[in-house]
Write an enzyme that holds these catalytic residues in place. Structure first.
Site, PDB file in Angstrom:
ATOM      1  N   CYS A 115     -60.397  72.156  18.165  1.00 43.99           N
ATOM      2  CA  CYS A 115     -61.023  72.455  17.438  1.00 43.99           C
ATOM      3  C   CYS A 115     -63.284  72.167  17.991  1.00 43.99           C
ATOM      4  CB  CYS A 115     -61.402  70.403  17.305  1.00 43.99           C
ATOM      5  SG  CYS A 115     -60.517  69.305  18.144  1.00 43.99           S
ATOM      6  N   HIS A 140     -66.342  66.322  15.486  1.00 43.31           N
ATOM      7  CA  HIS A 140     -67.971  66.079  16.702  1.00 43.31           C
ATOM      8  C   HIS A 140     -68.809  67.026  16.645  1.00 43.31           C
ATOM      9  CE1 HIS A 140     -63.454  65.726  18.409  1.00 43.31           C
ATOM     10  NE2 HIS A 140     -62.841  66.721  18.366  1.00 43.31           N
TER      11      HIS A 140
HETATM   12  N1  NAP Z   1     -56.512  65.817  16.066  1.00 39.61           N
HETATM   13  C1  NAP Z   1     -57.745  66.859  16.225  1.00 39.61           C
HETATM   14  O1  NAP Z   1     -59.039  66.726  15.953  1.00 39.61           O
HETATM   15  C2  NAP Z   1     -56.557  68.159  16.933  1.00 39.61           C
HETATM   16  C3  NAP Z   1     -57.190  69.322  16.541  1.00 39.61           C
HETATM   17  C4  NAP Z   1     -57.258  70.361  17.009  1.00 39.61           C
HETATM   18  C5  NAP Z   1     -55.437  70.347  16.918  1.00 39.61           C
HETATM   19  N2  NAP Z   1     -55.145  69.232  17.375  1.00 39.61           N
HETATM   20  C6  NAP Z   1     -53.566  69.855  18.181  1.00 39.61           C
HETATM   21  O2  NAP Z   1     -52.488  69.444  17.321  1.00 39.61           O
HETATM   22  C7  NAP Z   1     -51.293  69.067  17.412  1.00 39.61           C
HETATM   23  C8  NAP Z   1     -51.232  67.320  16.918  1.00 39.61           C
HETATM   24  O3  NAP Z   1     -52.803  66.804  16.833  1.00 39.61           O
HETATM   25  P1  NAP Z   1     -52.122  65.385  15.977  1.00 39.61           P
HETATM   26  O4  NAP Z   1     -53.914  64.605  16.203  1.00 39.61           O
HETATM   27  O5  NAP Z   1     -51.866  65.115  14.910  1.00 39.61           O
HETATM   28  O6  NAP Z   1     -51.774  63.931  16.816  1.00 39.61           O
HETATM   29  P2  NAP Z   1     -50.483  62.421  16.574  1.00 39.61           P
HETATM   30  O7  NAP Z   1     -51.437  62.096  15.544  1.00 39.61           O
HETATM   31  O8  NAP Z   1     -50.159  62.295  17.587  1.00 39.61           O
HETATM   32  O9  NAP Z   1     -49.155  63.257  15.412  1.00 39.61           O
HETATM   33  C9  NAP Z   1     -48.697  64.029  16.713  1.00 39.61           C
HETATM   34  C10 NAP Z   1     -47.310  64.424  15.133  1.00 39.61           C
HETATM   35  O10 NAP Z   1     -46.076  65.242  16.064  1.00 39.61           O
HETATM   36  C11 NAP Z   1     -45.269  64.483  15.740  1.00 39.61           C
HETATM   37  N3  NAP Z   1     -44.073  64.675  16.814  1.00 39.61           N
HETATM   38  C12 NAP Z   1     -44.357  64.333  18.414  1.00 39.61           C
HETATM   39  N4  NAP Z   1     -43.622  64.470  19.042  1.00 39.61           N
HETATM   40  C13 NAP Z   1     -42.746  64.897  17.969  1.00 39.61           C
HETATM   41  C14 NAP Z   1     -41.571  65.500  18.752  1.00 39.61           C
HETATM   42  N5  NAP Z   1     -40.222  66.033  19.440  1.00 39.61           N
HETATM   43  N6  NAP Z   1     -40.123  66.507  17.559  1.00 39.61           N
HETATM   44  C15 NAP Z   1     -41.401  66.339  16.611  1.00 39.61           C
HETATM   45  N7  NAP Z   1     -42.037  65.670  15.903  1.00 39.61           N
HETATM   46  C16 NAP Z   1     -43.575  65.054  17.154  1.00 39.61           C
HETATM   47  C17 NAP Z   1     -45.577  63.003  15.785  1.00 39.61           C
HETATM   48  O11 NAP Z   1     -43.907  62.432  14.391  1.00 39.61           O
HETATM   49  P3  NAP Z   1     -44.240  60.716  14.863  1.00 39.61           P
HETATM   50  O12 NAP Z   1     -44.468  59.842  13.013  1.00 39.61           O
HETATM   51  O13 NAP Z   1     -42.812  60.928  14.227  1.00 39.61           O
HETATM   52  O14 NAP Z   1     -44.488  60.447  15.887  1.00 39.61           O
HETATM   53  C18 NAP Z   1     -46.911  63.121  14.546  1.00 39.61           C
HETATM   54  O15 NAP Z   1     -46.130  63.887  13.283  1.00 39.61           O
HETATM   55  C19 NAP Z   1     -51.221  68.643  18.978  1.00 39.61           C
HETATM   56  O16 NAP Z   1     -50.988  69.723  19.253  1.00 39.61           O
HETATM   57  C20 NAP Z   1     -53.466  68.731  18.695  1.00 39.61           C
HETATM   58  O17 NAP Z   1     -53.736  69.378  20.105  1.00 39.61           O
HETATM   59  C21 NAP Z   1     -55.410  68.391  16.521  1.00 39.61           C
END
Ligand code: NAP
Length: 348
Positions: A134, A247
Site C-alpha cells: 500500500c 497512509h
Molecule cells: N490492510 C492493508 O492496508 C493492506 C494493503 C495492501 C495489502 N495488504 C495485504 O493484504 C492481505 C490481507 O490483509 P488484510 O488487512 O485484509 O488482513 P485481515 O483483515 O487480517 O484479513 C485476512 C483475511 O484472510 C483470511 N484468511 C486468513 N487465513 C486464512 C486461511 N488459512 N485460509 C483462507 N483465508 C484465510 C481471513 O479470513 P477469516 O475471516 O476466516 O480469518 C480474512 O478474510 C495481507 O497479505 C496484507 O499484507 C493489506
C-alpha cells in the site's frame, strides 16, 4: 463487456471487504461471486449488491470456472492457493507480498505500468499479478509523472501509516486501547509490539539484516521494479501512527533537471489517479481525514527543498485499503477484462 466469475479469497478481512465494496461501486461485471476465507468464517454471510452470499472455506478446488481471483488472505496462504487458482484457469491478482519480487510476476499499478500485465497472461505466463504494498502504490503514482518530466535521482520517504494497514486486528487494537485509556482500563498490545494509542511506532514488519524493516525494504524494492529503475537511489522510514485509515508520506525528491514547484503541481494536476490539494495559506493539504474513501492519491505541500539543488518536498496521502489495496486490484481486473479478455478462464 462480458460478465465474469470472480473469487475473493480473504473476503472477510479488511482488504477483502473493501474489495467487495469496490467491485460493487465500480459496477464490475460480476456474473457470480465466490467469497472465500478460512474455516473460521466459512458459513458466515458477506453482503454483495444487496444479497447475502455465504463464505466458503478456501480449498484447492475452490476455483472451478473462476475467471478472476482476487486474493488477500496473507502471503503464506496466497503462496499455497494462488497456483491452484491459476491452474484452474483464473487470473490471480494477489495483494500479499508472496509473489511481488518474482521476475515472472508483474507488479502493477494501472496508472504507472499497465502494460506489465501482459507478462502474466501471455501464453505460458504464470497467470499471477501482484498488487504492490500500500505505501508503495501511493508513492509511485506520484513519482511516475514527475520522473517522466525531470528524471528522478534520489527519493527519501518517511511514512505515517494507519493501523488498518495491519488488517482488522490493527483496527480493533487501536479502538480497544483508546477506549481502555479513557476508561482507566487495562491496555493490552498484541498486534503491535507496543501501545499504539497516543503513541507511534517506527517499526512496521520484521527487521532485516541491514537495519531497515521489511516494510521499508518493500518500498525500496517494489518502487524500483514498478518504475523500472533498478538503480534508483531510494530510502524509507516507515512509522505506524494511531490513525485508522490512510497512509501519509513525507517525500523528498532530487531530480536530474530543475523542476519548479509550479511545474510539478501542473504535472500532477494532469496525472491520472492524483488530486493536487495544495494551498497552505488556506490550510489546504492532504490529510487522512480527506483521503479516506477517496480512490485518488492526494498530494500537496509541494515546495523546493532548501537543502539541495533540484530538490522538491511534498506530502502524499492515500486510502491504504482502497487505492493501496482493493481499488488497485479491481483496476487490474478491469484492465484484464478490457485488454486481455481472451486470457480469462482460458484453461477451462
Ligand atoms: N490492510 C492493508 O492496508 C493492506 C494493503 C495492501 C495489502 N495488504 C495485504 O493484504 C492481505 C490481507 O490483509 P488484510 O488487512 O485484509 O488482513 P485481515 O483483515 O487480517 O484479513 C485476512 C483475511 O484472510 C483470511 N484468511 C486468513 N487465513 C486464512 C486461511 N488459512 N485460509 C483462507 N483465508 C484465510 C481471513 O479470513 P477469516 O475471516 O476466516 O480469518 C480474512 O478474510 C495481507 O497479505 C496484507 O499484507 C493489506
Amino acid at each position: 463487456m462480458r460478465k465474469v466469475k470472480v473469487a475473493v479469497a480473504g473476503a472477510t478481512g479488511a482488504v477483502g471487504r473493501e474489495m467487495l465494496k469496490v467491485l460493487e461501486e465500480r459496477d464490475f461485471p460480476v456474473a457470480e461471486l465466490v467469497p472465500l476465507a478460512s474455516e473460521r468464517s466459512a458459513g458466515k454471510p458477506v453482503e454483495f449488491k444487496g444479497h447475502e452470499i455465504i463464505v466458503r472455506r478456501l480449498a484447492p478446488d475452490s476455483f472451478a470456472g473462476v475467471d478472476i481471483a482476487l486474493f488477500s488472505p496473507g502471503a503464506t496462504v496466497s503462496r499455497e492457493f494462488a497456483p491452484h487458482a491459476a491452474r484452474a484457469g483464473a487470473v490471480v491478482v494477489d495483494n500479499s507480498s508472496a509473489f511481488r519480487m518474482d521476475a515472472d510476476v508483474p507488479l502493477v499499478v494501472p496508472e504507472v505500468n499497465p502494460k506489465a500485465v501482459e507478462l502474466a497472461v501471455r501464453p505460458g505466463g504464470r497467470r499471477i499479478i501482484a498488487n504492490p504494498n500500500c505505501s508503495t502504490i501511493q508513492l509511485v503514482v506520484v513519482l511516475k509523472p514527475l520522473h517522466d518530466a525531470a528524471q528522478l535521482d534520489r527519493v527519501i520517504v518517511s511514512t505515517y501509516q494507519s493501523v488498518s494497514g495491519a488488517g482488522q486486528k490493527g483496527i480493533d487494537e487501536l479502538e480497544k486501547q483508546s477506549r481502555a485509556l479513557f476508561n482507566m482500563g487495562e491496555i493490552k498490545a498484541s498486534k503491535f509490539p507496543h501501545r499504539i494509542a497516543f503513541n507511534l511506532l517506527p517499526e512496521i514488519g520484521p527487521a532485516t539484516p541491514n537495519g531497515y524493516t521489511e516494510e521499508e525494504m518493500k518500498m525500496v524494492n517494489e518502487s524500483r521494479k514498478i518504475l523500472e529503475l533498478p538503480d534508483l537511489r531510494i530510502s524509507a522510514t516507515c512509522v505506524r501512527v494511531p490513525v485508522f485509515y490512510c497512509h501519509s508520506e513525507a517525500v523528498n525528491l532530487t531530480f536530474r533537471r530543475d523542476l519548479p514547484p509550479d511545474e510539478a503541481r501542473e504535472i500532477l494536476r494532469r496525472a491520472r489517479g492524483v488530486k493536487v490539494v495544495d494551498d497552505l495559506s488556506q490550510h489546504v493539504y492532504p490529510m487522512p481525514l480527506l483521503g479516506a474513501g477517496d480512490d485518488d492519491t492526494l498530494v500537496g505541500r509541494i515546495r523546493r527543498d532548501l537543502a539541495q539543488e533540484r530538490g522538491l518536498s511534498l506530502f502524499v496521502v492515500s486510502d491504504n485499503l482502497r487505492k493501496g489495496a482493493a481499488t488497485n486490484a479491481v483496476q487490474i481486473a478491469e484492465l484484464l477484462l478490457s485488454d486481455y479478455p481472451g486470457a480469462l478462464g482460458a484453461l477451462n
